[in-house]
Design an enzyme around this catalytic site. Structure first.
Site, PDB file in Angstrom:
ATOM      1  CG  HIS A  57      -0.242  -0.188   2.516  1.00 57.21           C
ATOM      2  ND1 HIS A  57      -0.309  -1.350   3.238  1.00 57.21           N
ATOM      3  CD2 HIS A  57       0.565   0.629   3.207  1.00 57.21           C
ATOM      4  CE1 HIS A  57       0.421  -1.233   4.322  1.00 57.21           C
ATOM      5  NE2 HIS A  57       0.967  -0.042   4.324  1.00 57.21           N
TER       6      HIS A  57
HETATM    7  C1  T46 Z   1       3.205   0.505   6.640  1.00 58.18           C
HETATM    8  C2  T46 Z   1       3.857  -0.815   6.839  1.00 58.18           C
HETATM    9  C3  T46 Z   1       5.352  -0.739   6.823  1.00 58.18           C
HETATM   10  C4  T46 Z   1      -3.908  -0.247  13.477  1.00 58.18           C
HETATM   11  O1  T46 Z   1      -5.036  -0.387  14.003  1.00 58.18           O
HETATM   12  N1  T46 Z   1      -3.062   0.747  13.905  1.00 58.18           N
HETATM   13  C5  T46 Z   1      -1.832   0.941  13.355  1.00 58.18           C
HETATM   14  O2  T46 Z   1      -1.112   1.846  13.773  1.00 58.18           O
HETATM   15  C6  T46 Z   1      -1.410   0.078  12.270  1.00 58.18           C
HETATM   16  C7  T46 Z   1      -0.056   0.268  11.624  1.00 58.18           C
HETATM   17  C8  T46 Z   1      -2.263  -0.901  11.872  1.00 58.18           C
HETATM   18  N2  T46 Z   1      -3.484  -1.062  12.465  1.00 58.18           N
HETATM   19  C9  T46 Z   1      -4.353  -2.153  12.007  1.00 58.18           C
HETATM   20  C10 T46 Z   1      -4.887  -1.984  10.591  1.00 58.18           C
HETATM   21  C11 T46 Z   1      -5.055  -3.421  10.119  1.00 58.18           C
HETATM   22  O3  T46 Z   1      -6.332  -3.887  10.518  1.00 58.18           O
HETATM   23  O4  T46 Z   1      -3.589  -3.363  11.984  1.00 58.18           O
HETATM   24  C12 T46 Z   1      -4.009  -4.198  10.918  1.00 58.18           C
HETATM   25  C13 T46 Z   1      -2.810  -4.620  10.064  1.00 58.18           C
HETATM   26  O5  T46 Z   1      -2.293  -3.460   9.371  1.00 58.18           O
HETATM   27  P1  T46 Z   1      -1.624  -3.544   7.927  1.00 58.18           P
HETATM   28  O6  T46 Z   1      -2.241  -4.630   7.154  1.00 58.18           O
HETATM   29  O7  T46 Z   1      -1.695  -2.164   7.340  1.00 58.18           O
HETATM   30  O8  T46 Z   1      -0.114  -3.912   8.302  1.00 58.18           O
HETATM   31  P2  T46 Z   1       1.163  -3.881   7.352  1.00 58.18           P
HETATM   32  O9  T46 Z   1       2.280  -4.484   8.117  1.00 58.18           O
HETATM   33  O10 T46 Z   1       0.864  -4.439   6.006  1.00 58.18           O
HETATM   34  O11 T46 Z   1       1.474  -2.318   7.128  1.00 58.18           O
HETATM   35  C14 T46 Z   1       2.011  -1.570   8.196  1.00 58.18           C
HETATM   36  C15 T46 Z   1       1.381  -0.173   8.236  1.00 58.18           C
HETATM   37  O12 T46 Z   1      -0.048  -0.280   8.239  1.00 58.18           O
HETATM   38  C16 T46 Z   1       1.788   0.677   7.075  1.00 58.18           C
HETATM   39  O13 T46 Z   1       1.524   2.033   7.390  1.00 58.18           O
HETATM   40  O14 T46 Z   1       3.753   1.372   5.984  1.00 58.18           O
HETATM   41  O15 T46 Z   1       3.419  -1.463   8.045  1.00 58.18           O
END
Ligand code: T46
Length: 142
Positions: A57
């Site tokens: 993303h």
């Molecule tokens: C990024 C990469 C490097 C939250 O509720 N609060 C938070 O601060 C974050 C980061 C995530 N969440 C929730 C949102 C989703 O339901 O945690 C779940 C997993 O998040 P996501 O699929 O976005 O995780 P990654 O590891 O793919 O991405 C993360 C960050 O979201 C993103 O900003 O740059 O790490």
């Protein structure tokens, strides 16, 4: 803000101070001094299973600094024109990522911990999760 930080680009490495003595190392990060934003949020990825991929993303506004607190992993960044893969394996530096950059993470070593310092609180609205939409949005900024 520290003037040295004004021209940072996505993918640039930011070296943090290291205080070394016989007890080990201590590093620290101050918003505006070592990284180009005030830190509003920190989050970390850990217990990542072998072969897992994260990210996939971009963000409309968020700036971040990614740090390998333990172990290693790869960060792939793509601004819509150029794509580069960066291997992170030490906790005394971080990689800066600006807004409007597609990011993916893979190749996590066993026991790795990825810490991310972010310029804002979590907002689902700030995410672009479709790559074609990201390319369209990135073109608008040129
Ligand atoms: C990024 C990469 C490097 C939250 O509720 N609060 C938070 O601060 C974050 C980061 C995530 N969440 C929730 C949102 C989703 O339901 O945690 C779940 C997993 O998040 P996501 O699929 O976005 O995780 P990654 O590891 O793919 O991405 C993360 C960050 O979201 C993103 O900003 O740059 O790490």
């Amino acid at each position: 803000m520290n003037k040295k930080l004004q021209h940072l680009e996505s993918g640039d490495r930011i070296e943090f101070p290291v205080i070394h003595d016989q007890r080990g190392n201590l590093s620290f990060v101050e918003g505006g001094e070592h990284i180009p934003f005030d830190i509003k949020r920190a989050y970390y990825l850990y217990d990542v299973p072998g072969g897992a991929e994260r990210g996939g993303h971009a963000h409309y506004e968020l700036e971040q600094v990614v740090i390998a607190m333990s172990g290693s992993f790869d960060l792939i960044i793509d601004d819509g024109h150029d794509k580069k893969r960066i291997h992170l394996n030490r906790s005394n530096y971080g990689i800066y990522i600006k807004d409007m950059v597609w990011r993916e993470m893979d190749n996590f070593s066993s026991g790795s911990v990825c810490m991310v310092l972010a310029s804002n609180k979590y907002s689902a609205k700030d995410y672009i999760r479709d790559y074609e939409q990201f390319l369209l949005e990135a073109k608008k900024r040129v």
